[in-house]
Enzyme design. Structure first.
Site, short mmCIF file in Angstrom:
data_model
loop_
_atom_site.label_atom_id
_atom_site.label_comp_id
_atom_site.label_asym_id
_atom_site.label_seq_id
_atom_site.Cartn_x
_atom_site.Cartn_y
_atom_site.Cartn_z
N GLU A 41 -17.78 -21.59 -30.01
CA GLU A 41 -18.68 -22.69 -29.79
C GLU A 41 -18.49 -23.71 -28.78
O GLU A 41 -19.45 -23.77 -28.00
CB GLU A 41 -18.64 -23.51 -31.20
CG GLU A 41 -19.80 -24.57 -31.12
CD GLU A 41 -19.43 -25.68 -32.11
OE1 GLU A 41 -20.05 -26.84 -32.10
OE2 GLU A 41 -18.37 -25.68 -33.01
N GLU A 91 -24.50 -21.76 -31.20
CA GLU A 91 -23.81 -21.82 -29.94
C GLU A 91 -22.56 -20.95 -29.51
O GLU A 91 -22.42 -20.36 -28.72
CB GLU A 91 -23.33 -23.31 -29.91
CG GLU A 91 -22.85 -23.61 -28.48
CD GLU A 91 -23.10 -25.15 -28.48
OE1 GLU A 91 -23.56 -25.81 -27.51
OE2 GLU A 91 -22.46 -26.21 -29.20
N GLU A 121 -24.20 -24.90 -34.57
CA GLU A 121 -22.71 -24.61 -34.29
C GLU A 121 -22.69 -23.06 -34.05
O GLU A 121 -21.98 -22.62 -33.35
CB GLU A 121 -21.86 -25.10 -35.06
CG GLU A 121 -21.51 -26.73 -35.02
CD GLU A 121 -20.85 -27.43 -36.15
OE1 GLU A 121 -20.46 -28.68 -36.10
OE2 GLU A 121 -20.28 -26.76 -36.91
N ASP A 174 -20.93 -23.71 -25.43
CA ASP A 174 -21.61 -25.14 -25.15
C ASP A 174 -21.72 -24.94 -23.47
O ASP A 174 -22.65 -25.25 -23.12
CB ASP A 174 -20.86 -26.31 -25.57
CG ASP A 174 -21.46 -27.49 -24.70
OD1 ASP A 174 -22.32 -27.80 -25.41
OD2 ASP A 174 -20.41 -28.12 -24.15
#
Length: 249
Positions: free
Chosen positions: A61, A136, A133, A65
């Site tokens: 995650e 991602e 989450e 990002d």
């Protein structure tokens, strides 16, 4: 350790990856061959920390990002080369937001792949956060296949194109509180005051919270939401639309 992928789990993951419809021959080949190390990465992208404190999606995650922001910047550069840096930052903030990630996760039905521990399974408040989450983390795993954003852009560019058009047609709908604050400042008014009242204790109730907006002591709008933030955003949007209709913006 949770990251043990048996044949059933591998088939579940490959079926899901096919549904993403990433038009890349090398990505299709990875799915076809079911490379075990790649399958383990994708499996890890779906493991919540409540299930396994060591092997879970948190690192992917974090990685995802950065990948997401880079891929979004790449999309904007190709699609809107004449945009100023400020406009690019504003658009990118919308198409990489937590809300956008959650909506993408819901669209691809990522929840059916997520492995949670008992505590998270019973927590409705964390459901949307976990979906965002894991989405991602999935983006991070797609990048890791080839250490390239190519497949990420092949997957997300069409989605971003549609979402960007919606945002650019009516940006106030997505940043209504900011627009309202700027309008108040331009008029020499104090900043708007948001007053929240809780009407329900039920998680997910769209009318759990009510928000009234007061400007210069006068109540100007009100709206409901299932969270403080959503109620405030909805009330600000209602007021912005009211101001636009009155020709004040």
């Amino acid at each position: 350790m949770t990251n043990i992928v048996n044949t059933k789990r591998i088939n579940q993951i490959t079926t899901f990856l096919k549904s993403l419809n990433i038009k890349s021959n090398r990505f299709s080949e990875i799915i076809r061959t079911q490379d075990i190390s790649v399958m383990q990465d994708f499996n890890q992208a779906f493991i919540h920390s409540s299930e396994d404190k060591i092997i879970n999606y948190e690192k992917l995650e974090f990685f995802g990002d950065a990948v997401l922001r880079l891929a979004a910047s790449n999309f904007i550069e190709k699609k809107y080369p004449q945009m100023s840096v400020g406009e690019r930052s504003e658009l990118r903030a919308q198409i990489v937001s937590d809300e956008w990630l959650t909506k993408l996760g819901e669209k691809i039905d990522i929840e059916k792949l997520i492995i949670k521990g008992p505590k998270a399974l019973g927590d409705e408040n964390s459901k949307n956060t976990i979906i965002g989450e894991a989405t991602e983390a999935l983006i991070g795993a797609v990048y890791k296949c080839f250490n390239s954003i190519q497949e990420v852009n092949l997957w997300l560019d069409d989605i971003w194109e549609k979402d960007s058009e919606i945002f650019l047609k009516a940006p106030y709908k997505f940043k209504s509180k900011t627009v309202l604050q700027e309008w108040c400042q331009s008029k020499g008014f104090d900043l708007p005051i948001y007053k929240i009242i809780e009407f329900s204790k039920k998680n997910g109730d769209p009318k759990r919270f009510s928000c009234d907006i007061h400007i210069e002591g006068l109540k100007e709008s009100s709206a409901f939401g299932k969270s403080h933030k959503q109620a405030e955003t909805n009330a600000a949007r209602v007021l912005i639309e009211k101001l636009i209709a009155a020709g004040k913006i």
